[in-house]
Design a protein around this motif. Structure first.
Motif, short mmCIF file in Angstrom:
data_model
loop_
_atom_site.label_atom_id
_atom_site.label_comp_id
_atom_site.label_asym_id
_atom_site.label_seq_id
_atom_site.Cartn_x
_atom_site.Cartn_y
_atom_site.Cartn_z
N VAL A 56 13.43 8.13 -1.94
CA VAL A 56 14.17 7.24 -1.04
C VAL A 56 13.21 6.31 -0.34
N MET A 57 12.09 6.85 0.13
CA MET A 57 11.11 6.02 0.81
C MET A 57 10.57 4.93 -0.13
N LEU A 58 10.34 5.35 -1.34
CA LEU A 58 9.87 4.39 -2.34
C LEU A 58 10.83 3.22 -2.44
N ASN A 59 12.11 3.54 -2.49
CA ASN A 59 13.11 2.48 -2.58
C ASN A 59 13.14 1.61 -1.34
N LEU A 60 13.09 2.25 -0.21
CA LEU A 60 13.15 1.47 1.04
C LEU A 60 11.98 0.51 1.12
N VAL A 61 10.79 1.04 0.85
CA VAL A 61 9.60 0.21 0.94
C VAL A 61 9.67 -0.92 -0.09
N GLY A 62 10.08 -0.55 -1.29
CA GLY A 62 10.18 -1.57 -2.35
C GLY A 62 11.12 -2.68 -1.96
N PHE A 88 0.82 -1.18 0.00
CA PHE A 88 0.00 0.00 0.00
C PHE A 88 0.87 1.26 0.00
N PHE A 89 1.86 1.25 0.88
CA PHE A 89 2.76 2.41 0.95
C PHE A 89 3.54 2.57 -0.34
N GLU A 90 3.95 1.45 -0.87
CA GLU A 90 4.70 1.48 -2.12
C GLU A 90 3.90 2.24 -3.18
N ALA A 91 2.62 1.86 -3.28
CA ALA A 91 1.78 2.54 -4.27
C ALA A 91 1.72 4.03 -3.97
N GLY A 92 1.53 4.32 -2.69
CA GLY A 92 1.44 5.72 -2.31
C GLY A 92 2.69 6.49 -2.69
N TYR A 109 5.89 10.07 -8.70
CA TYR A 109 5.75 10.32 -10.13
C TYR A 109 4.93 11.59 -10.40
N TYR A 110 3.72 11.61 -9.77
CA TYR A 110 2.85 12.75 -10.07
C TYR A 110 3.32 14.04 -9.39
N GLY A 111 4.08 13.86 -8.35
CA GLY A 111 4.54 15.05 -7.64
C GLY A 111 5.79 15.66 -8.22
N TRP A 112 6.18 15.16 -9.40
CA TRP A 112 7.43 15.66 -10.00
C TRP A 112 7.31 17.15 -10.28
N GLY A 113 8.21 17.90 -9.73
CA GLY A 113 8.20 19.34 -9.96
C GLY A 113 7.20 20.07 -9.10
N LYS A 114 6.36 19.30 -8.36
CA LYS A 114 5.35 19.97 -7.55
C LYS A 114 5.78 20.05 -6.09
N PHE A 115 6.56 19.07 -5.67
CA PHE A 115 7.16 19.17 -4.33
C PHE A 115 8.49 19.88 -4.43
N GLY A 116 8.97 20.27 -3.30
CA GLY A 116 10.33 20.79 -3.28
C GLY A 116 11.29 19.65 -3.54
N PRO A 117 12.46 19.97 -4.07
CA PRO A 117 13.37 18.89 -4.46
C PRO A 117 13.71 17.96 -3.30
N LYS A 118 13.88 18.53 -2.10
CA LYS A 118 14.26 17.66 -0.99
C LYS A 118 13.12 16.71 -0.65
N MET A 119 11.94 17.25 -0.62
CA MET A 119 10.77 16.44 -0.31
C MET A 119 10.61 15.33 -1.35
#
Lengths: 596, 617, 175, 270
Positions: free
Chosen positions: B203-209, B177-181, B187-197
C-alpha cells in the motif's frame, strides 16, 4: 362537421381541382408562359422583348421560321407544337417540358388566333416531303461545297460557314431588325435542330421573314443533301456542345515561335462565352458563342492561341477593358443618374428599338433566320476551306477535310431574290479585342479572385489584345470598377483574321518578374473575355467566361513501368511467401494447434 | 563493546597522520627553488611555423576573452532536440505507467489471496511484481536521461521550470527514494514478512508512487495550462502552479489509463509465457494470468473515455481557443485515428472474451449471441471512426454537393459519436456478462425475473442513449453538449445495477468447469495486440496533450523559438509514436526475458497446486 | 505456426500492428502548423495594405477563425462577423465602428453581444499577443466586412487603455 | 438511400442461408455485401476514403468472427490451404497468383496515366445568411425580417396581385436569362455558367428558405456570399445595383407565386 366529413370534402375538392390545374385553356397558358416575351396580343412586344435578340416572334404576322412547309407558307400545328416542346437552342425561346400534349395543342391553338391567315382554308399548310436521310459521304460533302458556293450561301454564311459572308453585316428581317447568318460550324446552336434531317428541312423550307430562302423545288433533292453533308462536315459532325473545363498546355523543348504551326499538336478546349450581365453596362447578347483555347509551353515561356468566329473583323477603332460601357436606362435609374448621362453614346442601341437596328447586332440575332445554310467548321474535321489548303490545316477544331474550292456557280441570289434590305453599316468605333484573365498571384487554398475582374483583395491580370491596333497590353484589375494598366511587360502577341475566324496568339515568360508564375503540374485559374467591335462591345459590355483552369503538363511524364513492376513483384513476393509458408506447414503438419 | 574504542582511535589517528603528511609535503614543495622548463633548442623556425603558432596564440587569447552567453537551445544530432526529448519522455512515461500500475493490482490480488487464503492469488501477485524491478530501474534511467537532455537541449526553458517548481524537487527526490525502498522490500520481502506487513509495504508503495506521479504531472500540466504566475511569468504561488486547471484531470486520467495499460502489458507477458509454455499446468497458469490482466485492462478502459471528457472540458474551461484547436482545429483528425485505435481496443477485448468462452463448459448456449454483439460493435466502430469532414475527390465533392455527405454527415458529429461510444461500452459489458454467466447456472428462485430485469435495464439504457443521441440533432450546441452527461450516466447506472443483480443472482450458483489453458491460442495474440494498441494509443495521446501548446513551451508564457517550434504533421507524429512503441516493446521484451529468468521455479510449483481447482471468480 | 519461433511471431505481430497504425496516420490529411510569422508593419502603409495584413492576422496569427465565423448563422457559439462594421457603428451611441471594434478587441468582455457568453481571450496578451499595430490592421479588415476600411495607422482611438493594464494572468479568459 | 440495392444485398444474404455454403463463402458474401451496400446503396455516393475506412473495419470484424471459434476458423482455412497445396488446383493457383499482381499493376498504370481533372470547389449551395444586411442604407435583420408585402396576400389581394405583376416584369427583364422562363435554372446563358443557376422549381430551394434569405441573395448576389458559397465563381449579380428594395420584394412574391409554393415561416425562437 365531423373530421371525417371535412377530409372527405377536402378530397372531393382536390379531385375537382386537379383537372382544373391541368387545364387546357390555351389563353391562360399563353398568359402565364408566353406573354412576357411575345406580348399579350401576340405581337412580340412583351415586357422582356426589348432585351432579347433574336426578337420574340410576332404571331400576328403569321411568319414562322421553323416549318415543314414551303417558303412563305404557314406552319403546321405539328411544327408549332414541336417548337413549344423543345424550344429554339441559343435563343430565349425555352422548351416547355412541363406542358402536356393537350396543353401544347391548346396553346398552339391560341397562337393561331393571332393571325387571320390560319383561318383561311386556302392557306392551309401542306408539309413538304421529308425523305429519310441518305448516309453521309465525303463526296457528297465535296459536291455540297460546290453547290454551296454556286448557290451563294457563302455570301451570308461565309466560305467556311462561320456566318462571316460579305453581306452578313447587312442582313435584316422583315421587321427591320438586324439578324445574323447562322454559324454553320456549330450545329448545336441551329434553331431548327442540328441533325441531318433537321438541316435538310431548314434548307428546304427556309425561314419565313428572313433572307433565308427555302430551296425546295429550287435545288434538286440530292443537291440539298450534298449541302447538308457539307454543313455536317464543317463541324466534324459534332452535334453536341463540345465545351470542356480544362485547358491542357503541352510541353515542348522547342522555342516558342508565335506561328500557327506551333499549335498544331496542342489540344483545343472550347469554352462557351456568355454575356456580362452582372455589372452595369450589361451585355445581354454577346455575339461570340465560344472561344477555342490552346496552350503550349517550354521551360521558359508559355504561349496561348485563342480562336473564335466573328462575323467581321473590326480593325478600326480601339478597345480596352476600361472603356466606359453604356448604361441601360434602368441601371441609370438605379444609380440616380438618368438625366445626367442619358447621352446618345450610352444608348447605342442595343436593342432594336433604340438606334438604328443595324447599329449593333446581336448575335442571337435571329439566327434563326439564317440558320440553315452555313456551318463553319469550327468543330470538327471540317470541310476544307477552299482557300489555301494550308489554312485549312490549322483549323481550330480538328483535322480538316480538304476539299476543293467550289466553282463559282450561279448565284442563287443573283437572280430574282431581292437583296437584303440595306442597313447602315455600323461605324467601326470599337475594334475587336480579346483578353486572357489570370489571378495576379497563384491563389492559396480554394479562394480565387472574383471571376469578373477580381475583387479588392484578390487582383487579376489581363493579357489584352486590341485587334484594331494589333497591340497587346497588360492590365491589373481589382473589380470591374478598378481596372488599370499593369506595370508588367505586355505579352507578345500576333493576330490573324481569316474566313471568319480570329486567331490570336499570346506569349509570356512563365516566370515573369511581376505577376503570376506558370508552374508545371499546377491548376491555374483562367478566364477569357472577348469583345466584338461590331456589336459595339467595350469595357464592361463584353462576352466572358467564368473561371476555368489551365494545366501545364510536365515535360517529363514519369514512367509508370517501374511503379507497376514494384507493386506487381511486391504482391507476387508476398503471395509466394504465404503459399510457401502454408505448404511448408502442411508438410510438417502436426495436430493443429488452433483446433486443439 | 570492548573492542570499539580502539578501532575508532586507530581511525582518528590515521586521519590525522594523513593530514600531517600532506602538510609536510606542501611545505617542502614551496621551499624548493624554481627551475625553468627546458627550452626548445635547435632548428630555426620557418615563417609558416611562426604563423601557425601566432594563430594558435591568437585563438587562445580570443577564447580567453569570450564572454559567457546563456544559450537558449542546443541541438540534438540528427533527429533534433524535439524528437529526442519526445521519444525519451514517452519511454519514461510508458515504463513509469507500468511501474505505477502493477503494484496497484498486485496489492489487490495479494489482498484477495490473503482474504480467501487461495495461494494462487499470492503467486500471481508475485509474478506481476517480478516484472517490476527491472522496469523500475529502466524508468529511473529514462527519467535521468530526460532530465539531462532537458537541461542540455532546452536550458532556458528548463531553467524557467526550475524557477517555478524548485520547491517540489526535494519532495520528489525523497519520494523516489522511498519508492525504491518500498518496491524492493515489497518484492524481496515476499513471503519473508508477515502478510499484513507485506500488504502494508504494498500500500505504501502505491501511495508513494501515486504521489510521485502527481508531482510530475504538475510540471507537465503547468506547461499546458499555466497558473500561479504573474502576467510576466514570475512565480506567485507554487501551490497554484501545481494545482492548475488540468492537473487533477490528468492525475485521474493517468491513474485509470495506467491501470489499463499495466493490465494489458501484464496480460501480454502472460500471453508470451502461455505461448512458450510446454506443460498444461503452465498453460493453465498463464491463461489465467492473462485473463486477470486483461480483466484489469478492460475495467480501466471502460471509464477512460469519461476521464478524457473531463480533461477535455477542463482544457475548454482554461481556454476555449485551445479547446477548439484540439477538437476542431489542427488536431481534429487525430481523433479519427484515436477512434480507430479505441475501436480496435474494444473489438479485441470483446473478441478475447468470446474466445474465452471456449474454455468454459456450458458456454455454447451463449455462442449464437456473439454475432449480434459483433454487428453492434462494428456499427458503433464505424460511426465513431466517421470523419466530420471527409477526404474526397472532386467528383465526389460534386456529387455530394459539399464536403459533407448527406447521410454520413450525421455520423460525423458529436451526438452520433457519443452514442456510439456509450453503446460500445454497454456491449463490452454484455460480452463480459455473458462470459461470466457461461460458467454458472443460477439457482435462486427468482432467476427468470432477475434475467428479465437485467435485460430491461440494458434495453432502457440503450434506448436512453439512442434517444438522446437522436434528440441531439434537434437542439442547439449548448444543450447538445450537456446531453452527453445523461447518456454516460444511464450507461454507468445500468452497469452498476446489472452487476448488483448479477451478484445476487449468481449467489450459490452451480458452477461449471473452466478448463484453463485450453483457450484458443489466437486469444493470446490478441492480448499482445491489445498491449500494442494500448501503448500506441498512449503515445498518440501523449502527442496531442503535448502538441496542444502549439508553439509554446509554457502556453502563453514562454515561446518556443527553436527550429522545432512548428507542430509536425500527424503522419510524422505517428511515425515517432511507432518508433517509440517498438523501442518500448524491445525493452519490455528484455524485461520479460529477465523476469522469466528470475525465480521461475517457485511460480510453477505454486501454480501446479491449483489449476484443477480453478474456478472463475 | 509452430515453425516460426514464438518470439519472432510476436515481433512480427507487433511490427505489423504498429505499421498498420502508422499507415492510418499517413492516410489522414497532413498539415503542419507553423508558428506565426512576425509581420513588419510600417507606420505609413495604406489602408488597403492594412486590410490585407489584417486579413492575414485574422485568419492566421490572431486565430480569430477558430471561433468566429463570417457569414454563418444558426446555433452559433460566438458572434458571426459578417457585416460587423455596420452593426459596430450603431452599437454604442457616440462610438464609431472603429472605436467600438477597438474597445472590443482590447477588452473583449466589455460589450458582450446579447445571447452569447463572454469567452474571448485578450488578444493583445499571450498566447495570441497582437501588438497595437496589428490590432489596427485587424480593425481595418473588420471594417471591410460590411463597409469600407477607413482607418489608417494614425487614426486616434477613443479607447486608450494600454496593453499592459490588468494584473490578472492569462487565464482570465475562463468564464 | 438506394433501397433497391440494400434490399438486393439483404435478399442475397438471406438466399445464401438456404444454400448453406461454407464459412469462406459466407464471409466473402458478407464482405461483398457490405461493399456493395456502401458503394451503391447510397443515392449520393460515399467517398472512397470512407469506404476504405469502413471496409477496413468490416474486414477486421469478419476476421474476428472467423477466428472467434476454432471450428469456424477451420472451415475458412481448410479450403484455402487445400487451394494452395493440393496438386489438382495447381494450375488455378498459378493463374490466381499471377492475376492478383497483374491487377495491382494495372491499377497503378491507370492511376498514373489518367488525365488531369480540373479542381472543383464544393460550394455550399445555401450558405447561412448574415444576421443583417444593409440595402440602400436600410438595415434588414435577416433573422426576423419578413417580406413586408406578404401580408397583402390576405389583407389586400388586389394590391398583392399588382405586386406580383410587377415582380413578373422584373423577373422577365432581369432574371430569366439565367434562371429560365420556367424558373428551372435553365436559362439561355447556363451553358457558360458554373455553378449553374438555382432552379426555383426544385422543392429543396425556395420552399425551404425564408423570404429574407432570398432577399439577401438577390440584393447581395455572388459578391455577398460567404466563402463556403464560392463568391468568386457565382454569376449572381448584386441586384441592389439595379433594383429597389420594393422591386426585390416584389420579385420574391412572384417567384413563390409562379412556382406555386410558400416560403418557410420564421421559426419561433425558444
Amino acid at each position: 362537421m365531423s373530421g371525417v366529413a371535412k377530409s372527405l370534402t377536402l378530397l372531393l375538392l382536390v379531385a375537382v381541382a386537379a383537372p382544373l390545374t391541368a387545364q387546357t385553356d390555351g389563353q391562360a397558358i399563353y398568359a402565364k408562359y408566353c406573354s412576357q416575351c411575345h406580348g399579350e396580343n401576340g405581337d412580340g412586344q412583351g415586357i422582356a422583348a426589348r432585351f432579347l435578340k433574336p426578337e420574340p416572334r410576332d404571331f400576328t404576322s403569321g411568319k414562322y421560321k421553323i416549318r415543314s412547309t414551303e417558303t412563305g407558307n404557314l406552319p403546321t400545328d405539328a411544327d408549332l407544337e414541336r417548337v413549344v416542346k423543345i424550344g429554339l437552342p441559343y435563343t430565349s425561346m425555352p422548351a416547355f417540358p412541363n406542358l402536356t400534349n393537350a396543353q401544347v395543342s391548346a396553346v398552339v391553338g391560341h397562337l393561331k388566333t393571332f393571325s387571320a391567315d390560319f383561318e383561311d382554308p386556302e392557306l392551309a399548310p401542306e408539309p413538304i416531303p421529308l425523305p429519310s436521310p441518305p448516309s453521309y459521304s465525303e463526296e457528297g460533302a465535296a459536291k455540297g461545297r460546290e453547290v454551296y458556293e454556286a448557290t451563294g450561301c457563302a455570301r451570308c454564311h461565309g466560305t467556311l460557314g462561320r456566318g462571316d459572308g460579305t453581306s452578313a453585316p447587312t442582313l435584316t428581317d422583315d421587321w427591320g431588325n438586324h439578324i445574323r447568318a447562322a454559324n454553320l460550324s456549330m450545329p448545336w446552336t441551329f434553331r431548327g435542330g442540328g441533325t441531318r434531317q433537321d438541316i435538310f428541312r431548314t434548307m428546304s423550307t427556309g425561314f419565313n421573314g428572313t433572307p433565308m430562302p427555302g430551296f425546295y423545288g429550287a435545288l434538286p433533292e440530292e443537291d440539298i443533301w450534298s449541302i447538308v453533308d457539307f454543313i455536317v462536315s464543317l463541324s466534324g459532325n459534332t452535334v453536341e456542345e463540345p465545351y470542356a473545363n480544362l485547358v491542357r498546355s503541352i510541353a515542348t523543348r522547342e522555342s516558342l515561335e508565335l506561328t500557327d504551326d506551333l499549335f498544331s499538336e496542342a489540344p483545343t478546349t472550347v469554352l462557351p462565352i456568355v454575356g456580362q450581365i452582372i455589372e452595369p453596362g450589361r451585355n445581354f447578347y454577346p455575339s461570340i458563342i465560344a472561344v477555342g483555347v490552346q496552350a503550349i509551353h517550354n521551360h521558359k515561356d508559355v504561349a496561348f492561341r485563342l480562336r473564335w468566329h466573328d462575323m467581321r473583323a473590326e480593325t478600326a477603332g480601339t478597345n480596352a477593358p476600361d472603356l466606359p460601357a453604356p448604361l441601360w436606362d434602368d441601371e441609370l435609374a438605379a444609380l440616380g443618374q438618368l438625366e445626367e448621362t442619358g447621352s446618345g453614346d450610352d444608348e447605342e442601341g442595343f436593342w432594336g428599338d433604340e438606334e438604328a437596328g443595324g447599329d449593333d447586332e446581336d448575335f442571337w440575332g435571329e439566327a434563326t433566320v439564317s440558320e440553315e445554310a452555313d456551318s463553319g467548321d469550327f468543330w470538327g474535321d471540317d470541310a476544307a476551306p477552299d482557300d489555301a489548303a494550308g489554312e485549312a490545316g490549322d483549323d481550330f477544331w480538328g483535322e480538316e477535310t480538304g476539299s476543293e474550292d467550289a466553282g463559282g456557280g450561279d448565284d442563287f441570289w443573283g437572280e430574282g431574290d431581292a437583296e437584303p434590305a440595306a442597313v447602315t453599316t455600323p461605324e467601326t468605333e470599337f475594334s475587336d479585342a480579346v483578353a486572357l484573365q489570370f489571378p495576379l498571384e497563384m491563389p492559396q487554398g480554394i479562394r480565387l479572385p472574383y471571376f469578373l475582374l477580381g475583387d479588392t483583395q484578390n487582383a487579376v491580370q489581363l493579357w489584352h489584345a486590341d485587334l484594331g491596333a494589333n497591340a497587346s497590353s497588360a492590365w491589373v484589375a481589382r473589380g470591374s470598377a478598378a481596372v488599370s494598366p499593369g506595370d508588367s511587360e505586355p505579352p507578345k502577341m500576333t493576330a490573324r483574321y481569316e474566313d471568319g475566324e480570329w486567331s490570336v496568339l499570346f506569349k509570356q515568360p512563365r516566370r515573369p518578374q511581376t505577376g503570376l508564375t506558370f508552374e508545371e503540374g499546377a491548376f491555374i485559374p483562367l478566364a477569357v473575355t472577348v469583345w466584338d467591335g461590331f456589336n459595339r462591345e467595350r469595357g464592361n459590355r463584353r462576352g466572358l467566361t467564368p473561371w476555368y483552369h489551365l494545366y501545364l503538363e510536365p515535360l517529363e511524364k514519369p514512367s509508370s513501368v517501374r511503379p507497376m513492376l514494384k507493386a506487381g513483384l511486391g504482391v507476387l513476393g508476398l503471395e509466394l511467401l504465404i503459399i510457401g509458408f502454408v505448404r511448408m506447414r502442411k508438410r510438417s503438419r502436426r495436430p493443429d494447434v488452433l483446433r486443439s | 563493546m570492548k573492542r570499539k574504542p580502539p578501532l575508532i582511535l586507530v581511525g582518528v589517528l590515521l586521519f590525522l597522520a594523513v593530514i600531517a603528511a600532506v602538510r609536510v609535503a606542501m611545505y617542502v614543495n614551496s621551499k624548493a627553488s624554481y627551475t625553468a622548463p627546458i627550452a626548445a633548442t635547435g632548428e630555426e623556425r620557418t615563417p609558416r611555423d611562426q604563423a601557425i603558432e601566432d594563430a594558435a596564440v591568437a585563438a587562445q587569447e580570443k577564447a580567453l576573452e569570450r564572454v559567457y552567453e546563456e544559450e537558449e537551445y542546443r541541438a540534438f544530432p540528427r533527429v533534433g532536440s524535439r524528437v529526442a526529448i519526445w521519444v525519451v519522455a514517452q519511454l519514461h512515461l510508458l515504463f513509469a505507467a507500468f511501474v505505477l500500475a502493477v503494484p496497484m493490482f498486485a496489492v489487490i490480488i495479494e489482498f484477495i489471496g490473503y482474504k480467501t487464503g487461495d495461494k494462487r492469488y499470492d503467486a500471481l501477485a508475485y509474478e506481476f511484481t517480478k516484472l517490476l524491478s527491472v522496469s523500475f530501474s529502466l524508468t529511473a534511467t529514462f527519467g535521468a536521461a530526460l532530465t539531462f537532455m532537458l537541461i542540455a537541449l532546452y536550458p532556458k526553458f528548463t531553467n524557467y521550470m526550475m524557477h517555478v517548481f524548485s520547491p517540489t524537487f526535494l519532495p520528489y527526490v525523497l519520494l523516489f527514494f522511498f519508492e525504491a525502498g518500498f518496491l524492493y522490500s515489497y518484492y524481496y520481502g515476499w513471503g519473508k514478512f508477515g502478510p499484513k506487513m507485506h500488504l502494508f509495504l504494498g500500500v505504501m508503495l502505491n501511495l508513494v508512487g501515486t504521489a510521485i506521479m502527481f508531482i510530475a504531472n504538475a510540471w507537465l500540466t503547468f506547461m499546458t495550462t499555466p497558473s500561479g504566475i504573474s502576467e510576466h511569468g514570475a512565480l506567485i504561488s507554487t501551490w497554484e502552479a501545481v494545482s492548475n486547471y488540468t492537473w487533477m484531470p490528468i492525475n485521474i486520467h493517468r491513474i485509470i489509463a495506467n491501470i489499463a495499460f499495466g493490465g494489458s502489458i501484464a496480460a501480454a507477458y502472460a500471453a508470451y509465457q502461455f505461448l512458450k509454455a510446454r506443460t498444461p499446468e503452465e498453460k493453465a497458469h498463464y491463461d489465467w494470468m492473462g485473463y486477470i490482466g486483461n480483466f484489469v485492462a478492460i475495467v480501466g478502459l471502460l471509464p477512460l473515455p469519461f476521464a478524457g471528457y473531463y480533461l477535455a472540458s477542463e482544457i475548454y474551461a482554461f481556454s476555449q481557443t485551445m479547446g477548439l484547436t484540439m477538437m476542431g482545429g489542427a488536431f481534429s483528425w487525430l481523433f479519427i485515428i484515436q477512434a480507430v485505435l479505441i475501436g480496435n481496443l474494444f473489438l479485441f477485448a470483446n473478441w478475447y472474451l468470446w474466445l474465452g468462452m471456449g474454455r468454459v463448459q456450458g458456454a455454447e448456449r451463449y455462442r449464437s449471441y456473439i454475432k449480434y454483439l459483433l454487428i453492434i460493435i462494428t456499427l458503433c466502430f464505424a460511426v465513431w471512426a466517421t470523419p466530420r469532414s471527409i477526404i474526397s475527390t472532386i467528383e465526389e465533392i460534386q456529387s455530394m454537393g459539399g464536403s459533407s455527405h448527406p447521410a454520413l454527415g450525421y455520423m460525423g458529429v458529436m451526438s452520433a459519436k457519443n452514442t456510439a461510444v456509450n453503446i460500445l461500452i454497454l456491449t463490452t459489458y454484455v460480452s463480459f456478462l455473458l462470459y461470466r454467466r457461461s460458467s454458472k447456472v443460477p439457482t435462486v428462485s427468482w432467476a427468470k425475473l432477475g434475467n428479465a430485469i437485467q435485460f430491461a435495464i440494458f434495453a432502457a439504457a440503450a434506448s436512453i442513449v439512442l434517444f438522446l443521441g437522436v434528440y441531439g440533432y434537434f437542439v442547439e450546441a449548448t444543450v447538445r453538449i450537456k446531453l452527453s452527461i445523461p447518456q454516460v450516466g444511464s450507461v454507468l447506472l445500468a452497469i452498476i445495477l446489472v452487476t448488483i443483480i448479477d451478484v445476487l443472482l449468481l449467489r450459490n450458483a452451480k458452477s461449471t468447469t473452466t478448463e484453463w489453458g485450453t483457450i484458443n491460442p489466437v486469444s493470446q495474440y490478441l492480448l499482445i495486440a491489445l498491449a500494442v494498441t494500448f501503448t500506441w494509443t498512449m503515445g498518440l495521446m501523449g502527442y496531442v496533450r503535448s502538441g496542444l501548446r502549439l508553439h509554446w513551451h509554457v502556453y502563453g508564457v514562454i515561446r518556443d523559438t527553436s527550429p522545432d517550434a512548428f507542430t509536425p504533421t500527424l503522419g510524422f507524429a505517428t511515425q515517432v509514436v511507432s518508433v517509440t512503441v517498438l523501442l518500448f516493446f524491445a525493452l519490455i521484451g528484455f524485461v520479460f526475458w529477465l523476469a522469466g529468468l528470475a525465480g521461475k521455479k517457485p511460480t510453477i510449483e505454486e501454480a501446479k497446486t491449483t489449476p484443477e481447482a480453478v474456478v472463475a471468480s | 505456426m509452430s515453425r516460426i519461433p514464438i518470439p519472432i511471431q510476436l515481433v512480427l505481430l507487433t511490427v505489423a500492428l504498429t505499421g498498420v497504425y502508422t499507415m492510418v496516420g499517413q492516410s489522414v490529411p497532413q498539415k503542419e502548423v507553423h508558428p506565426p510569422e512576425v509581420i513588419d508593419i510600417a507606420s505609413n502603409i495604406s489602408t488597403d495594405d492594412m486590410v490585407e495584413i489584417g486579413k492575414d492576422i485574422f485568419e492566421g496569427k490572431g486565430i480569430c477563425t477558430t471561433c468566429h465565423t463570417i457569414g454563418r448563422s444558426g446555433a452559433l457559439r460566438f458572434p458571426d462577423l459578417d457585416g460587423i462594421a455596420t452593426r459596430a457603428a450603431t452599437r454604442i451611441p457616440g462610438y464609431s465602428a472603429v472605436d467600438y471594434l477597438a474597445e472590443s478587441l482590447y477588452e473583449p468582455d466589455i460589450y458582450v453581444v446579447e445571447g452569447f457568453n463572454p469567452g474571448m481571450p485578450q488578444i493583445n496578451k499571450p498566447p495570441i499577443g497582437l501588438n497595437d499595430d496589428e490590432i489596427m490592421c485587424v480593425i481595418a479588415y473588420l471594417e471591410t466586412l460590411g463597409g469600407m476600411a477607413t482607418v489608417t495607422m494614425d487614426t486616434p482611438l477613443v479607447y486608450t487603455g494600454s496593453s499592459s493594464s490588468g494584473s490578472e494572468p492569462a487565464r482570465g479568459e475562463a468564464p | 438511400m438506394n433501397v433497391l440495392v440494400i434490399l438486393a444485398v439483404v435478399a442475397a444474404l438471406i438466399g445464401l442461408r438456404f444454400v448453406k455454403p461454407g464459412m469462406l463463402v459466407w464471409l466473402a458474401a458478407w464482405w461483398v455485401g457490405c461493399y456493395v451496400a456502401l458503394r451503391y446503396g447510397f443515392s449520393t455516393p460515399v467517398p472512397v476514403s470512407v469506404i476504405k475506412l469502413y471496409m477496413g473495419i468490416v474486414t477486421l470484424s469478419l476476421t474476428a468472427y472467423a477466428l472467434a471459434d476454432s471450428e469456424r476458423w477451420a472451415q475458412v482455412r481448410d479450403p484455402l490451404t487445400a487451394f494452395m497445396t493440393e496438386r489438382r488446383y495447381q494450375a488455378w493457383l498459378v493463374v490466381v497468383a499471377l492475376l492478383i499482381p497483374a491487377l495491382f499493376a494495372v491499377r497503378i498504370y491507370a492511376q498514373m496515366t489518367s488525365d488531369p481533372q480540373a479542381p472543383s470547389f464544393a460550394r455550399t449551395v445555401h450558405p447561412a445568411p448574415p444576421d443583417s444586411i444593409t440595402v440602400h442604407d436600410t438595415e434588414y435583420p435577416l433573422g426576423t425580417q419578413d417580406n413586408p408585402y406578404r401580408h397583402l396576400e390576405n389583407d389586400d389581394p388586389e394590391a398583392f396581385a399588382g405586386r406580383v405583376v410587377n415582380g413578373r416584369q422584373i423577373y422577365y427583364e432581369n432574371c430569366f436569362y439565367c434562371h429560365g422562363d420556367l424558373m428551372a435554372g435553365d436559362g439561355m446563358f447556363i451553358h457558360g455558367l458554373n455553378p449553374i443557376p438555382t432552379s426555383f422549381q426544385d422543392p429543396g430551394t425556395i420552399p425551404m428558405l425564408r423570404e429574407a434569405f432570398l432577399f439577401w441573395r438577390i440584393a447581395k448576389g455572388a459578391p455577398g456570399l460567404p466563402e463556403e458559397g464560392g463568391p468568386w465563381q457565382s454569376a449572381m449579380p448584386a441586384w441592389e445595383q439595379f433594383l429597389t428594395e420594393e422591386e426585390m420584394w416584389n420579385v420574391i412574391l412572384f417567384l413563390y407565386e409562379f412556382t406555386d409554393s410558400k416560403p418557410r415561416a420564421v421559426e419561433e425562437l425558444h
